[in-house]
Write a protein that holds these residues in place. Structure first.
Motif, PDB file in Angstrom:
ATOM      1  N   SER A   1       0.824  -1.213   0.000  1.00 27.29           N
ATOM      2  CA  SER A   1       0.000   0.000   0.000  1.00 27.29           C
ATOM      3  C   SER A   1       0.863   1.270   0.000  1.00 27.29           C
ATOM      4  CB  SER A   1      -0.980  -0.005   1.168  1.00 27.29           C
ATOM      5  OG  SER A   1      -0.262  -0.024   2.369  1.00 27.29           O
TER       6      SER A   1
ATOM      7  N   ARG B   1       3.818   1.199  -1.988  1.00 27.35           N
ATOM      8  CA  ARG B   1       4.336   1.173  -3.361  1.00 27.35           C
ATOM      9  C   ARG B   1       3.321   1.759  -4.347  1.00 27.35           C
ATOM     10  NH1 ARG B   1       5.490  -4.913  -2.633  1.00 27.35           N
ATOM     11  NH2 ARG B   1       7.502  -4.929  -1.576  1.00 27.35           N
ATOM     12  N   GLY B   2       3.802   2.652  -5.175  1.00 21.81           N
ATOM     13  CA  GLY B   2       2.938   3.226  -6.206  1.00 21.81           C
ATOM     14  C   GLY B   2       1.960   4.231  -5.662  1.00 21.81           C
TER      15      GLY B   2
ATOM     16  N   MET C   1       8.036   4.459  -8.377  1.00 25.61           N
ATOM     17  CA  MET C   1       9.344   4.234  -9.001  1.00 25.61           C
ATOM     18  C   MET C   1       9.211   4.139 -10.503  1.00 25.61           C
ATOM     19  SD  MET C   1      12.210   1.521  -7.814  1.00 25.61           S
ATOM     20  CE  MET C   1      13.788   1.414  -8.665  1.00 25.61           C
TER      21      MET C   1
END
Lengths: 313, 331
Positions: free
Chosen positions: B91, B93-94, B99
């Motif tokens: 949750s 990540r992104g 990235m």
């Protein structure tokens, strides 16, 4: 997609012609006089001549070829020499059984093999992986006639869950399924073994791809990652193997049909071989060729559905 | 430069290890870096210096088998990312940390339209409907200046050029308005004119979104164009940390000096470029002392005995891991 589909279908036509020509040549290459083989040593010269005329063997080769192609295109595959019925009739009588068996084997193979293959790839080097690989090795190692006999001994004779001999013609759907279960499973486990192997290697490749890392970097959770991102990209080799295996399935179905005493194309072939029923054999070769070409075309169409890049090449 | 601002991301004592032949070897050693809000920190180094591994460690995207974070913390919004569960991590990540990757050709899923790929993060993190997410994806495609974005939303990655794909990647990363953007050599695979466009765009978007950017590159020209501060990495450790001006005006570490000599410059006549002799020691055979000693023109016998520490150099915030250079400036 429609343009791609039309192109694929058109491409099947020359393939079909090459196959038909090959079958025609193959049959003519068989040494000896077909009429003499059919009628045997004791036949009179007059009856031999009469049969050659009926079979068109007295015509020049190119005429024979043209009438052969013409007959096939109009759906006339000739008459069985042993039963006297038309080849088309003979085939239609047993084709549903073969289609039933083949489809059931493919469904069993894919329904068991695909999840197991995915699991072995995702849990690489874990116990699921070893178990899956072992199961697939067992499936690959057993010839269809050995596994068929083992299945019969255990499930039909010892446990009595399924009939030993297929009644075949039963109209009751439950009975029909019981008849189908063991032969379909016998072919299905081989199919499953192939599907597990190819799914595992394909998924391992895909799971190492950059776009899988990109998806993880977006916060995609493992379940969606495997199904939505990896599986669709890994499907092409799986479809290829399923399509290719279809051909092998027909060969294996000969053995399976004999062991389980099921009617079907396989048994028809064996019967035609034993009876030296040339026209029936030739007709069956054509039917198989058409089936294999049809499956190959379907495989190509499936590529187009799965991978958007295929359509644009 | 940015010391008065809040820290967005704080890496402390990070050690990332890889398993080689049954033993764990560090690819990143004792790495401490922080990024302020709205700051661009560049991490520079040659292949194998551990700069990508650092970025992947922050988001814990390293291959699950054969790699681990051996020590250290990654502090973000009051939490240590290294301690989060895989679920909590996804949750982040992104969502608050995004990235972008080096290879625009292989980093997009070939079987999903670019619209679907951009919308995915929005549906995952914002719980948006597919229609709303696609509308937002379209807005993002326009924002990264994809021509005729409306019709291209439903195209597949293979229908885009390399530069356009990298813009799609950027749009994907920006989808949830992250606080920190990790950019791992986002322009390396692009040709020079496209590279300049993408860099400019990243810089504009950084201002517009108020992001912090960790920009990983081996290209010092790119560093000069985009970075506020620079960390030079060698063999898994930071050997020099400085503001971009200080680094170019007064490079301290002999490795930084050598790196600058490998770079063609427009502002002075360059007779020839000097490659750095030798190569980075492999992770399985890191020397006891300074990792750069075998290639270093300033090497003293003492360099090979003890691993040097990262210590303050002359300017504010300027640090260097070289006792010989520190000695020279003091003496």
């Amino acid at each position: 997609m429609i343009r791609y589909a039309i192109k694929r279908l058109l491409l099947a036509i020359p393939t079909l012609f090459v196959m038909l020509t090959a079958i025609f040549v193959l049959v003519r290459l068989v040494p000896g006089d077909a009429a003499a083989v059919i009628l045997g040593d004791q036949a009179s010269e007059a009856s031999l001549r009469a049969l050659r005329t009926t079979l068109g063997l007295d015509q020049p080769v190119y005429m024979q070829y043209l009438s052969f192609i013409g007959d096939v295109l109009t759906g006339d595959l000739g008459r069985s020499l042993s039963s006297g019925r038309s080849v088309g009739q003979e085939v239609l009588l047993v084709l549903p059984y073969t289609i039933e068996l083949t489809l059931a084997a493919i469904v069993i193979g894919v329904a068991l093999g695909l999840p197991l293959g995915i699991a072995t790839a995702v849990r690489r080097n874990g116990w699921v992986d070893y178990a899956g690989r072992l199961i697939s090795l067992v499936g690959l190692s057993f010839p269809a006639f050995v596994s068929g006999i083992l299945l019969l001994i255990v499930f039909a004779i010892q446990l009595g869950w399924f009939p030993v001999l297929n009644s075949g013609s039963s109209g009751d759907p439950i009975e029909r399924l019981r008849n189908l279960a063991l032969p379909a499973f016998n072919l299905g486990i081989i199919m499953m073994a192939y599907v597990v192997r190819v799914t595992r290697s394909s998924m391992l490749g895909v799971l190492g791809e950059d776009y899988i890392r990109t998806a993880r970097a977006k916060g995609v959770r493992p379940g969606r990652l495997v199904i939505r991102h990896a599986l669709r990209n890994g499907l092409i080799p799986i479809i290829t193997v399923v399509g290719l295996y279809f051909g092998t399935l027909i060969g294996n179905s000969v053995l399976t049909e004999i062991i389980f005493n099921r009617p079907g194309l396989g048994k028809l072939i064996l019967g035609a071989l034993n009876a030296r029923d040339y026209t029936l054999l030739q007709g069956l070769m054509i039917i198989f060729a058409i089936c294999v070409i049809a499956v190959n075309t379907l495989t190509d169409l499936a590529y187009g559905l799965v991978d958007p890049r295929v359509k644009y090449k | 430069m940015q010391q008065n601002q809040e820290t967005a991301l704080d890496i402390r004592g990070l050690r990332t290890e890889f398993k080689v032949g049954g033993r764990w070897y560090p690819a990143v050693r004792d790495l401490s870096l922080d990024v302020a809000e709205n700051e661009t920190l560049a991490i520079v180094g040659e292949s194998g210096s551990g700069k990508s591994v650092t970025a992947l460690s922050i988001l814990r995207l390293l291959p699950q088998a054969g790699a681990r974070i051996g020590a250290g913390e990654v502090l973000f919004e009051g939490r240590d990312l290294t301690k989060l569960s895989e679920r909590e991590m996804s949750s982040v990540r992104g969502n608050s940390i995004a990235m972008i990757f080096q290879e625009p050709m292989t980093s997009l899923n070939p079987t999903m339209t670019v619209g679907e790929q951009i919308a995915e993060a929005i549906t995952i993190h914002r719980g948006a409907s597919q229609a709303d997410a696609m509308a937002e994806a379209l807005r993002l495609l326009k924002e990264v200046k994809i021509p005729s974005a409306d019709s291209r939303l439903h195209d597949y990655p293979h229908q885009f050029s390399g530069g356009m794909r990298q813009r799609v990647m950027i749009a994907m990363a920006l989808a949830c308005r992250p606080k920190v953007l990790l950019a791992d050599e986002p322009t390396t695979a692009l040709d020079v004119t496209i590279q300049a466009q993408v860099l400019m765009q990243l810089d504009e978007l950084k201002e517009a979104y108020g992001m912090s950017v960790v920009f990983i590159t081996h290209n010092l020209g790119v560093v000069a164009q985009i970075a506020d501060r620079v960390a030079v990495m060698y063999a898994g450790e930071v050997v020099e940390l400085a503001t971009v001006d200080a680094l170019f005006a007064n490079p301290a570490h002999p490795y930084t000096v050598a790196l600058l000599r490998t770079m063609p410059r427009a502002d002075r006549a360059t007779e020839s470029l000097e490659p750095i002799p030798g190569s980075v020691p492999p992770v399985t055979a890191m020397p006891e002392g300074c990792a750069y000693a075998s290639r270093c023109p300033l090497k003293q016998p003492s360099c090979e005995d003890k691993r040097p520490e990262l210590l303050p150099f002359d300017g504010p915030g300027h640090q260097v891991r070289c006792p010989v250079r520190l000695e020279q400036t003091r003496g």
